[in-house]
Design a protein around this motif. Structure first.
Motif, PDB file in Angstrom:
ATOM      1  N   ALA A 303     -41.773  -0.525   0.277  1.00 46.80           N
ATOM      2  CA  ALA A 303     -42.880  -1.391  -0.136  1.00 46.80           C
ATOM      3  C   ALA A 303     -43.567  -2.021   1.073  1.00 46.80           C
ATOM      4  O   ALA A 303     -44.803  -2.080   1.147  1.00 46.80           O
ATOM      5  CB  ALA A 303     -42.359  -2.473  -1.081  1.00 46.80           C
ATOM      6  N   VAL A 304     -42.787  -2.489   2.034  1.00 45.69           N
ATOM      7  CA  VAL A 304     -43.384  -3.096   3.235  1.00 45.69           C
ATOM      8  C   VAL A 304     -44.171  -2.054   4.013  1.00 45.69           C
ATOM      9  O   VAL A 304     -45.282  -2.326   4.506  1.00 45.69           O
ATOM     10  CB  VAL A 304     -42.281  -3.736   4.109  1.00 45.69           C
ATOM     11  CG1 VAL A 304     -42.866  -4.222   5.426  1.00 45.69           C
ATOM     12  CG2 VAL A 304     -41.614  -4.894   3.385  1.00 45.69           C
ATOM     13  N   SER A 305     -43.632  -0.849   4.145  1.00 48.41           N
ATOM     14  CA  SER A 305     -44.325   0.205   4.890  1.00 48.41           C
ATOM     15  C   SER A 305     -45.673   0.534   4.234  1.00 48.41           C
ATOM     16  O   SER A 305     -46.689   0.707   4.914  1.00 48.41           O
ATOM     17  CB  SER A 305     -43.449   1.456   4.954  1.00 48.41           C
ATOM     18  OG  SER A 305     -42.225   1.185   5.583  1.00 48.41           O
ATOM     19  N   GLN A 306     -45.694   0.606   2.910  1.00 45.08           N
ATOM     20  CA  GLN A 306     -46.937   0.927   2.217  1.00 45.08           C
ATOM     21  C   GLN A 306     -47.975  -0.182   2.391  1.00 45.08           C
ATOM     22  O   GLN A 306     -49.179   0.097   2.534  1.00 45.08           O
ATOM     23  CB  GLN A 306     -46.652   1.161   0.735  1.00 45.08           C
ATOM     24  CG  GLN A 306     -45.857   2.431   0.461  1.00 45.08           C
ATOM     25  CD  GLN A 306     -45.452   2.571  -0.994  1.00 45.08           C
ATOM     26  OE1 GLN A 306     -45.609   1.642  -1.796  1.00 45.08           O
ATOM     27  NE2 GLN A 306     -44.930   3.750  -1.349  1.00 45.08           N
ATOM     28  N   GLU A 307     -47.528  -1.440   2.414  1.00 50.12           N
ATOM     29  CA  GLU A 307     -48.471  -2.539   2.613  1.00 50.12           C
ATOM     30  C   GLU A 307     -49.009  -2.558   4.042  1.00 50.12           C
ATOM     31  O   GLU A 307     -50.197  -2.816   4.267  1.00 50.12           O
ATOM     32  CB  GLU A 307     -47.780  -3.871   2.299  1.00 50.12           C
ATOM     33  CG  GLU A 307     -47.461  -4.078   0.833  1.00 50.12           C
ATOM     34  CD  GLU A 307     -48.714  -4.211  -0.014  1.00 50.12           C
ATOM     35  OE1 GLU A 307     -49.737  -4.705   0.515  1.00 50.12           O
ATOM     36  OE2 GLU A 307     -48.679  -3.811  -1.181  1.00 50.12           O
ATOM     37  N   LEU A 308     -48.149  -2.276   5.012  1.00 53.97           N
ATOM     38  CA  LEU A 308     -48.595  -2.293   6.402  1.00 53.97           C
ATOM     39  C   LEU A 308     -49.520  -1.133   6.711  1.00 53.97           C
ATOM     40  O   LEU A 308     -50.396  -1.240   7.585  1.00 53.97           O
ATOM     41  CB  LEU A 308     -47.374  -2.251   7.341  1.00 53.97           C
ATOM     42  CG  LEU A 308     -46.513  -3.513   7.390  1.00 53.97           C
ATOM     43  CD1 LEU A 308     -45.340  -3.319   8.354  1.00 53.97           C
ATOM     44  CD2 LEU A 308     -47.325  -4.729   7.815  1.00 53.97           C
ATOM     45  N   GLU A 309     -49.324   0.001   6.037  1.00 53.68           N
ATOM     46  CA  GLU A 309     -50.206   1.149   6.287  1.00 53.68           C
ATOM     47  C   GLU A 309     -51.660   0.829   5.963  1.00 53.68           C
ATOM     48  O   GLU A 309     -52.580   1.408   6.548  1.00 53.68           O
ATOM     49  CB  GLU A 309     -49.739   2.340   5.443  1.00 53.68           C
ATOM     50  CG  GLU A 309     -48.576   3.104   6.044  1.00 53.68           C
ATOM     51  CD  GLU A 309     -48.211   4.333   5.238  1.00 53.68           C
ATOM     52  OE1 GLU A 309     -47.696   5.296   5.828  1.00 53.68           O
ATOM     53  OE2 GLU A 309     -48.439   4.314   3.998  1.00 53.68           O
ATOM     54  N   LYS A 310     -51.876  -0.121   5.037  1.00 56.07           N
ATOM     55  CA  LYS A 310     -53.233  -0.498   4.678  1.00 56.07           C
ATOM     56  C   LYS A 310     -53.936  -1.245   5.811  1.00 56.07           C
ATOM     57  O   LYS A 310     -55.174  -1.319   5.838  1.00 56.07           O
ATOM     58  CB  LYS A 310     -53.219  -1.374   3.424  1.00 56.07           C
ATOM     59  CG  LYS A 310     -52.608  -0.697   2.199  1.00 56.07           C
ATOM     60  CD  LYS A 310     -52.526  -1.654   1.030  1.00 56.07           C
ATOM     61  CE  LYS A 310     -51.849  -1.015  -0.186  1.00 56.07           C
ATOM     62  NZ  LYS A 310     -51.723  -1.957  -1.328  1.00 56.07           N
ATOM     63  N   GLN A 311     -53.111  -1.812   6.747  1.00 53.78           N
ATOM     64  CA  GLN A 311     -53.675  -2.592   7.843  1.00 53.78           C
ATOM     65  C   GLN A 311     -53.619  -1.839   9.178  1.00 53.78           C
ATOM     66  O   GLN A 311     -54.068  -2.344  10.188  1.00 53.78           O
ATOM     67  CB  GLN A 311     -52.903  -3.916   7.991  1.00 53.78           C
ATOM     68  CG  GLN A 311     -52.776  -4.699   6.696  1.00 53.78           C
ATOM     69  CD  GLN A 311     -51.799  -5.858   6.824  1.00 53.78           C
ATOM     70  OE1 GLN A 311     -51.396  -6.236   7.919  1.00 53.78           O
ATOM     71  NE2 GLN A 311     -51.423  -6.438   5.676  1.00 53.78           N
ATOM     72  N   MET A 312     -53.024  -0.639   9.195  1.00 57.01           N
ATOM     73  CA  MET A 312     -52.827   0.112  10.430  1.00 57.01           C
ATOM     74  C   MET A 312     -53.580   1.440  10.371  1.00 57.01           C
ATOM     75  O   MET A 312     -53.898   1.955   9.286  1.00 57.01           O
ATOM     76  CB  MET A 312     -51.329   0.394  10.645  1.00 57.01           C
ATOM     77  CG  MET A 312     -50.475  -0.843  10.804  1.00 57.01           C
ATOM     78  SD  MET A 312     -48.715  -0.453  10.852  1.00 57.01           S
ATOM     79  CE  MET A 312     -48.653   0.711  12.215  1.00 57.01           C
ATOM     80  N   SER A 313     -53.850   1.969  11.530  1.00 52.87           N
ATOM     81  CA  SER A 313     -54.460   3.295  11.613  1.00 52.87           C
ATOM     82  C   SER A 313     -53.413   4.397  11.629  1.00 52.87           C
ATOM     83  O   SER A 313     -53.755   5.578  11.506  1.00 52.87           O
ATOM     84  CB  SER A 313     -55.325   3.382  12.877  1.00 52.87           C
ATOM     85  OG  SER A 313     -54.524   3.154  14.034  1.00 52.87           O
ATOM     86  N   LEU A 314     -52.147   4.016  11.809  1.00 50.22           N
ATOM     87  CA  LEU A 314     -51.055   4.977  11.845  1.00 50.22           C
ATOM     88  C   LEU A 314     -50.275   4.951  10.538  1.00 50.22           C
ATOM     89  O   LEU A 314     -50.275   3.956   9.810  1.00 50.22           O
ATOM     90  CB  LEU A 314     -50.109   4.670  13.029  1.00 50.22           C
ATOM     91  CG  LEU A 314     -50.733   4.705  14.424  1.00 50.22           C
ATOM     92  CD1 LEU A 314     -49.711   4.304  15.473  1.00 50.22           C
ATOM     93  CD2 LEU A 314     -51.295   6.090  14.733  1.00 50.22           C
ATOM     94  N   SER A 315     -49.596   6.038  10.264  1.00 50.15           N
ATOM     95  CA  SER A 315     -48.809   6.150   9.044  1.00 50.15           C
ATOM     96  C   SER A 315     -47.394   5.647   9.275  1.00 50.15           C
ATOM     97  O   SER A 315     -46.844   5.755  10.381  1.00 50.15           O
ATOM     98  CB  SER A 315     -48.763   7.609   8.584  1.00 50.15           C
ATOM     99  OG  SER A 315     -47.866   7.759   7.485  1.00 50.15           O
ATOM    100  N   LEU A 316     -46.806   5.072   8.230  1.00 48.22           N
ATOM    101  CA  LEU A 316     -45.412   4.622   8.263  1.00 48.22           C
ATOM    102  C   LEU A 316     -44.616   5.375   7.203  1.00 48.22           C
ATOM    103  O   LEU A 316     -43.858   4.791   6.424  1.00 48.22           O
ATOM    104  CB  LEU A 316     -45.323   3.112   8.021  1.00 48.22           C
ATOM    105  CG  LEU A 316     -45.792   2.213   9.156  1.00 48.22           C
ATOM    106  CD1 LEU A 316     -45.777   0.756   8.722  1.00 48.22           C
ATOM    107  CD2 LEU A 316     -44.913   2.392  10.384  1.00 48.22           C
ATOM    108  N   SER A 317     -44.756   6.670   7.201  1.00 52.76           N
ATOM    109  CA  SER A 317     -44.077   7.496   6.204  1.00 52.76           C
ATOM    110  C   SER A 317     -42.593   7.614   6.550  1.00 52.76           C
ATOM    111  O   SER A 317     -42.229   8.025   7.662  1.00 52.76           O
ATOM    112  CB  SER A 317     -44.721   8.877   6.149  1.00 52.76           C
ATOM    113  OG  SER A 317     -44.026   9.703   5.231  1.00 52.76           O
ATOM    114  N   ILE A 318     -41.750   7.228   5.584  1.00 56.70           N
ATOM    115  CA  ILE A 318     -40.296   7.272   5.769  1.00 56.70           C
ATOM    116  C   ILE A 318     -39.670   7.883   4.521  1.00 56.70           C
ATOM    117  O   ILE A 318     -39.925   7.435   3.399  1.00 56.70           O
ATOM    118  CB  ILE A 318     -39.713   5.865   5.991  1.00 56.70           C
ATOM    119  CG1 ILE A 318     -40.373   5.178   7.185  1.00 56.70           C
ATOM    120  CG2 ILE A 318     -38.204   5.933   6.181  1.00 56.70           C
ATOM    121  CD1 ILE A 318     -39.931   3.743   7.395  1.00 56.70           C
ATOM    122  N   SER A 319     -38.847   8.916   4.703  1.00 59.79           N
ATOM    123  CA  SER A 319     -38.091   9.513   3.607  1.00 59.79           C
ATOM    124  C   SER A 319     -36.706   8.890   3.578  1.00 59.79           C
ATOM    125  O   SER A 319     -36.054   8.775   4.632  1.00 59.79           O
ATOM    126  CB  SER A 319     -37.995  11.030   3.793  1.00 59.79           C
ATOM    127  OG  SER A 319     -39.272  11.613   3.828  1.00 59.79           O
TER     128      SER A 319
END
Length: 416
Positions: A303-319
């Motif tokens: 959930a935190v990664s998905q929220e931060l991706e909205k503010q960043m130009s980079l992806s925070l994709s984690i499996s």
């Protein structure tokens, strides 16, 4: 003075201490001998004086009975010349001196008395005066000779202990040279060999020389442990495309996210593979079982990664995938549990390699009581793993609050 003594060489210290103790014991023995000798001398002198007075009283008793004072005086004079008495005086019963031979003068005078008897009556008294000057002079010469002997014994003890102390000091100095570090700066060294050896030992890196304690099993490493494996999918693509500084900032951000989520549920974060992290949960906790805490932590990370991706130009994709191991992560003193859990990590890595869109739970994790009662999951075709769908109402609310706290903390950190 005390500081100078402690800084002096070991041979000097031993010599002074031994000589001082020898002199102290000798003086104590001399004092005891002087007291004993003086007591014996007084007893012998009193016995001699009393016996001499009785002898004189016996000699003059006949002449004294006749009233022949001239004969009495002659007898007293002869006895004075043949004895060590300084004066002999005869006194009547009224205390008047009837005759005297010699004169008593000096400081060390002792008087001894004996009655003059006529039949059974006491007609007078003999007073013998003896000068003890010679006896005391002899005693003083004895004490001086004993003092001289004590000084000689102390000097001999000083010389012997100094020789022994110097030999011991040379051995200690040799030890100090052996343990001295080559890079030690030259400077004034203490004369005392023990202080020198202590300084050289203090300079040694004892933490490096001290052996570690024997490894042994620990109970916390043998509990059932839940493991989240996080495959950093985006990082795989950014390693070769981002510059060093940007890559470090990106990894630091990932670390903040995972570390903050693990902190809510007492997770132990470790690097498991090149692009994989592992978070371990074990033991009792008020937030729930180890498997449920792992699921909650994984939900927060996503959930935190998905929220931060909205503010960043980079992806925070984690499996992410969660499983359980019979043993814990282990540590430096017990490596067996860590070796045992490697097959679990390998399995989780294989599961995450398919890049599942949701968090996956192993069959063992799904069977956990808290997991089964607090969240819903859906089976998948990936090695019988199930994906998390949603948490029960109160637990979902708690996760939402924790999500807001983490986002606020990360935002405040970014502003600094």
């Amino acid at each position: 003075m005390n500081n100078r003594f402690t800084q002096s060489s070991l041979g000097q210290q031993l010599a002074i201490i031994t000589a001082g103790l020898c002199l102290l014991v000798s003086l104590a023995l001399i004092a005891l001998g002087a007291i004993s000798t003086r007591h014996m001398q007084l007893l012998l002198q009193e016995e001699y004086g009393t016996s001499l007075a009785r002898l004189v009283a016996t000699r003059i008793s006949t002449a004294f009975e006749r009233g022949d004072l001239l004969s009495v005086s002659a007898t007293l004079q002869r006895l004075l010349e043949t004895s060590s008495a300084q004066a002999i005086t005869i006194i009547d019963v009224e205390g008047k001196a009837l005759g005297q031979a010699g004169e008593a003068h000096g400081e060390n005078l002792y008087q001894y008395r004996a009655p003059v008897r006529i039949d059974t009556d006491i007609a007078g008294q003999i007073v013998i005066t003896i000068d003890a000057k010679n006896a005391q002079a002899a005693q003083s010469r004895f004490l001086l000779s004993m003092l001289g002997l004590a000084v000689l014994l102390s000097l001999a003890a000083y010389a012997g202990s100094r020789h022994f102390g110097q030999r011991l000091g040379r051995s200690l100095a040799s030890m100090a040279r052996k343990v001295a570090l080559e890079e030690e700066e030259p400077g004034p060294q203490p004369a005392n060999e023990i202080l020198l050896l202590g300084r050289q030992i203090d300079a040694l890196p004892m933490d490096l020389l001290r052996t570690r304690s024997e490894p042994g099993p620990q109970d916390e490493n043998y509990r059932t442990t839940a493991v989240i494996y996080l495959h950093l999918s985006s990082l795989v693509n950014y390693v070769d495309t981002l510059d060093e500084r940007a890559l470090q900032r990106y990894i630091a951000r990932l670390h903040q996210v995972v570390y903050a989520a693990a902190g809510f549920y007492a997770g132990d974060l470790q690097v498991a593979r090149q692009f994989g992290l592992a978070i371990y949960f074990s033991g009792h906790n008020s937030a729930g079982s180890a498997a449920f805490r792992a699921a909650s932590c994984a939900w927060l990370v996503r959930a935190v990664s998905q929220e931060l991706e909205k503010q960043m130009s980079l992806s925070l994709s984690i499996s992410m995938a969660i499983s359980q191991s019979e043993l814990g992560v282990g540590n430096g003193t017990d490596i067996y549990p860590g070796l045992y859990t490697q097959h679990t990590l390998d399995e989780l890595q294989a599961v995450c390699a398919s890049k599942p869109p949701k968090i996956l739970l192993s069959p063992a994790a799904c069977e956990d009581i808290d997991v089964a009662g607090r969240l819903t999951n859906h089976p998948t075709e990936v090695m019988d793993y199930a994906e998390i769908e949603e948490f029960a109402g109160p637990y979902q609310d708690l996760l939402e609050r924790q999500l807001r706290l983490i986002l606020k903390r990360l935002t405040d950190t970014a502003r600094r």
